[in-house]
Design a protein around this motif. Sequence first.
Motif, mmCIF file in Angstrom:
data_model
loop_
_atom_site.group_PDB
_atom_site.id
_atom_site.type_symbol
_atom_site.label_atom_id
_atom_site.label_comp_id
_atom_site.label_asym_id
_atom_site.label_seq_id
_atom_site.Cartn_x
_atom_site.Cartn_y
_atom_site.Cartn_z
ATOM 1 N N TYR A 108 8.349 3.743 -8.314
ATOM 2 C CA TYR A 108 7.445 2.637 -8.683
ATOM 3 C C TYR A 108 8.085 1.733 -9.814
ATOM 4 O O TYR A 108 8.081 0.695 -9.636
ATOM 5 N N ALA A 136 10.490 -0.543 -7.917
ATOM 6 C CA ALA A 136 9.585 -1.647 -7.142
ATOM 7 C C ALA A 136 9.118 -2.636 -8.149
ATOM 8 O O ALA A 136 9.141 -3.958 -8.013
ATOM 9 N N GLU A 137 8.730 -2.289 -9.275
ATOM 10 C CA GLU A 137 8.428 -2.955 -10.394
ATOM 11 C C GLU A 137 9.692 -4.084 -10.880
ATOM 12 O O GLU A 137 9.309 -5.253 -11.042
ATOM 13 N N THR A 174 10.654 -3.985 -1.598
ATOM 14 C CA THR A 174 9.648 -4.064 -2.604
ATOM 15 C C THR A 174 8.283 -3.738 -2.107
ATOM 16 O O THR A 174 7.574 -2.623 -2.802
ATOM 17 N N PHE A 200 5.995 -0.082 -3.043
ATOM 18 C CA PHE A 200 4.872 0.107 -3.654
ATOM 19 C C PHE A 200 3.669 0.688 -2.758
ATOM 20 O O PHE A 200 2.984 1.372 -3.296
ATOM 21 N N CYS A 246 4.275 4.405 -3.191
ATOM 22 C CA CYS A 246 3.785 4.802 -4.230
ATOM 23 C C CYS A 246 1.992 4.828 -4.327
ATOM 24 O O CYS A 246 1.451 5.686 -4.748
ATOM 25 N N ALA A 305 0.405 1.710 -9.060
ATOM 26 C CA ALA A 305 0.613 1.089 -7.659
ATOM 27 C C ALA A 305 -0.608 0.711 -6.831
ATOM 28 O O ALA A 305 -0.654 0.064 -6.279
ATOM 29 N N TYR A 310 -0.650 -2.817 -5.749
ATOM 30 C CA TYR A 310 -0.210 -3.075 -4.368
ATOM 31 C C TYR A 310 -1.873 -3.343 -3.636
ATOM 32 O O TYR A 310 -1.710 -4.288 -2.817
#
Length: 171
Positions: A13, A16-17, A35, A39, A42, A50, A54
């Motif tokens: 996460y 991805a963030e 990405t 997300f 997660c 997430a 997401y």
Amino acid sequence: MPQASSLFTRLEYRLAEQLFHTRWLPRSPRTQRLTMHLFQRCADAGHPAALSLYGHMLFHRAVTPQDKARGARYVLEAAQGGDRHAQYQAGQIYEHGCAQYPSRDDRAVTWYARAGEAGHPLAAARLARAYRDGDLGLPEDPERTEHWQALADRNAGLAESLDTSEVGTRH
């Protein structure tokens, strides 16, 4: 091994963030797919932030009704877990409806109230407007309008101070 899995999910996460918020990284389709994949992994693992983020992206940007419904499901799961941003989005989902979740004013009011009480300024402001204009099946009520508007104003001040300390903020 659940702790290792949980740690791995938290690391995914964070990655991805970082990819999502990094401005210097080229916005290539490949980076965007990675990405979104992170997300999704997660969110599928039940990571609260997430699920909220997401789910919000899927609900608002999905092309297919199935993806939009999956986004709504993620958002509602995060809302039930106490995420104030997801609670606001749950109010939006039930106010406007979608294929899997038809419009329900009573549920929209419930989610807006939970989000507003948890500190989400837009949720409190929406309830203030609803009581002022008689929206969402609510009666016009100046006293409740004033209550929710005061809470919205107080939450907006709190949100501004939090925004300076949070990395990723959502509405």
